[in-house]
Design a protein around this motif. Structure first.
Motif, short mmCIF file in Angstrom:
data_model
loop_
_atom_site.label_atom_id
_atom_site.label_comp_id
_atom_site.label_asym_id
_atom_site.label_seq_id
_atom_site.Cartn_x
_atom_site.Cartn_y
_atom_site.Cartn_z
N MET A 111 9.36 -19.40 5.63
CA MET A 111 10.56 -19.57 6.43
C MET A 111 10.89 -21.04 6.63
SD MET A 111 12.95 -17.86 7.94
CE MET A 111 12.20 -16.24 7.99
N GLU A 112 9.84 -21.87 6.85
CA GLU A 112 10.07 -23.29 7.11
C GLU A 112 10.72 -23.99 5.91
OE1 GLU A 112 7.42 -21.63 8.00
OE2 GLU A 112 7.59 -21.81 10.16
N SER A 113 10.43 -23.50 4.69
CA SER A 113 10.98 -24.14 3.50
C SER A 113 12.47 -23.94 3.36
CB SER A 113 10.28 -23.58 2.24
OG SER A 113 8.90 -23.83 2.28
N LEU A 114 13.01 -22.93 4.02
CA LEU A 114 14.44 -22.65 3.91
C LEU A 114 15.28 -23.81 4.39
CD1 LEU A 114 14.45 -19.00 5.26
CD2 LEU A 114 14.79 -19.69 2.89
N PHE A 115 14.79 -24.53 5.41
CA PHE A 115 15.58 -25.60 6.01
C PHE A 115 15.61 -26.85 5.14
CE2 PHE A 115 13.87 -22.95 9.38
CZ PHE A 115 15.04 -22.57 10.03
N LEU A 131 6.14 -20.65 12.36
CA LEU A 131 4.86 -21.36 12.30
C LEU A 131 4.99 -22.79 12.82
CD1 LEU A 131 1.90 -21.29 11.44
CD2 LEU A 131 2.62 -22.01 9.14
N ILE A 132 6.13 -23.43 12.55
CA ILE A 132 6.33 -24.81 13.00
C ILE A 132 6.28 -24.90 14.51
CG2 ILE A 132 8.86 -24.62 13.01
CD1 ILE A 132 8.97 -27.53 12.11
N GLY A 133 6.77 -23.86 15.19
CA GLY A 133 6.73 -23.84 16.64
C GLY A 133 5.33 -23.71 17.19
N LYS A 134 4.47 -23.07 16.45
CA LYS A 134 3.07 -22.94 16.87
C LYS A 134 2.31 -24.24 16.62
CE LYS A 134 -1.02 -20.04 16.16
NZ LYS A 134 -1.16 -19.66 17.58
N GLN A 135 2.56 -24.85 15.44
CA GLN A 135 1.81 -26.04 15.06
C GLN A 135 2.30 -27.30 15.78
OE1 GLN A 135 2.33 -25.93 10.79
NE2 GLN A 135 0.43 -24.81 10.49
N LEU A 136 3.61 -27.57 15.72
CA LEU A 136 4.15 -28.79 16.32
C LEU A 136 4.65 -28.58 17.74
CD1 LEU A 136 6.16 -30.35 13.33
CD2 LEU A 136 3.82 -30.81 14.06
N GLY A 137 4.81 -27.32 18.13
CA GLY A 137 5.30 -27.02 19.47
C GLY A 137 4.22 -26.63 20.43
#
Length: 359
Positions: free
Chosen positions: A5-9, A63-69
């Protein structure tokens, strides 16, 4: 093929704009097990951020919200609720308020003139004071999460915007000269431009707004998620649907903007801030809009204005600056900007005085 999902951006805004030209401004997609609502029109964006603003105030658990958030506890990735409201209150009233920004710019001026490092401690000291008053809530994780949001949201985004803006100016030297003349008429050559001058430099502000329109550093706004069923554009949107707003498509749509790929700062004359209804939203909108908009516009204006005031700028050759977009969350340039500059003769005395004070 499975795509994270993160790669979509990283590469989707332009592709999705082309896709929506055929499918329409409101499209419901299925990314694996996740439903995604993709909107690319001002009216659809307005519907999401006004009538359905509370419903779309949540964030998807990516996943980005879990890792960086910090496990979804940071301001950017926390779910809508009391915890998020408290972090937003701290950011808006205590860190990014008009009074706090004025203090920051006073400290920034002092740092430049006297190499004083007292600004760098102010924010951390304030957060540690909160921790002393309520250690059970303001744990290290909460403070680090808030600092992480401010650093991530305020570094690459600001740097990239200034690089895009200067690239545009170097490709349009007549606009650069007009901005320089405006600053000379307002500030003169006897002092450096300061934050209080920005409100009196409308053309510089229009340049920044036009750059943000053409090259938004968040081409796909940070995703939202619906907490309940709702309707957008007359279509039913189920609860738990991720909302993606394609700002690149809206801000570069020829149906909305005349000659959208042409650099025309004058199109923003008379428009408040960087917004033009929901046709231009580089900082998002609604409850989850970026609280650092005021800081970003002031920092970009102060930095660009000072560089334009003090130096003559030109391209390193007759070749036009490469304006291709690179891959990244904050849409960097594909090729970093290289430019030539030298101090303006009218500013040499003041620059020498400033350097001597720093020494």
């Amino acid at each position: 093929m499975s795509i994270p999902m993160e790669s979509l951006f990283l590469y989707l805004p332009i592709f999705l704009a082309l896709y929506q030209n055929r499918k329409g401004p409101v499209v419901l997609l299925q990314f694996g097990s996740r439903k995604v609502l993709l909107v690319s029109s001002p009216s659809a964006a307005e519907e999401c951020f006004t009538k359905n603003d509370i419903i779309f105030a949540n964030r998807p658990r990516l996943l980005i919200g879990k890792q960086l958030g910090y496990n979804y506890t940071s301001l950017a990735w926390a779910p809508y609720g009391d915890h998020w409201r408290n972090l937003r209150r701290i950011a808006t009233l205590e860190i990014l308020s008009a009074a706090r920004l004025q203090t920051m710019f006073n400290e920034l001026t002092m740092n430049v003139m006297m190499t004083d490092d007292r600004w760098t401690k102010t924010l951390v000291e304030f957060l540690l004071t909160l921790q002393e008053t309520d250690p059970e809530y303001y744990k290290d994780e909460i403070i680090k999460g808030l600092m992480m949001v401010l650093l991530i949201a305020g570094t690459d985004t600001t740097t990239n915007t200034m690089e895009w803006t200067f690239s545009l100016l170097l490709n349009h030297p007549e606009i650069l000269k007009k901005a320089q003349t405006e600053i000379d008429n307002r500030v003169g050559h006897g002092r450096l431009l300061d934050e209080t001058d920005l409100v009196h430099l409308p053309f510089l502000r229009n340049i920044i707004n036009e750059s943000l329109r053409m090259y938004p550093v968040a081409p796909l706004l940070v995703p939202h998620e619906s907490s309940d069923d709702c309707k957008v554009g007359g279509f039913h949107v189920p609860r738990g649907t991720m909302l993606m707003v394609n700002m690149w498509a809206i801000q570069n749509d020829p149906k909305i903007w005349v000659d959208p790929r042409k650099f025309k700062p004058e199109r923003f004359e008379g428009v408040e801030a960087a917004r033009d209804g929901f046709r231009s939203m580089p900082f998002g909108s609604g409850r989850r809009g970026c609280p650092g908009e005021g800081l970003a516009l002031r920092m970009i204006g102060l930095t660009l204005g000072s560089l334009i005031q003090c130096f003559e700028w030109e391209r390193p050759s007759k070749e036009i600056i490469d304006m291709r977009e690179g891959i990244g969350f904050t849409m960097p340039k594909a090729q970093p900007l290289i430019a030539k500059c030298h101090p303006r003769p009218t500013m040499l005395k003041l620059l020498s005085q400033t350097l001597n004070q720093v020494k």
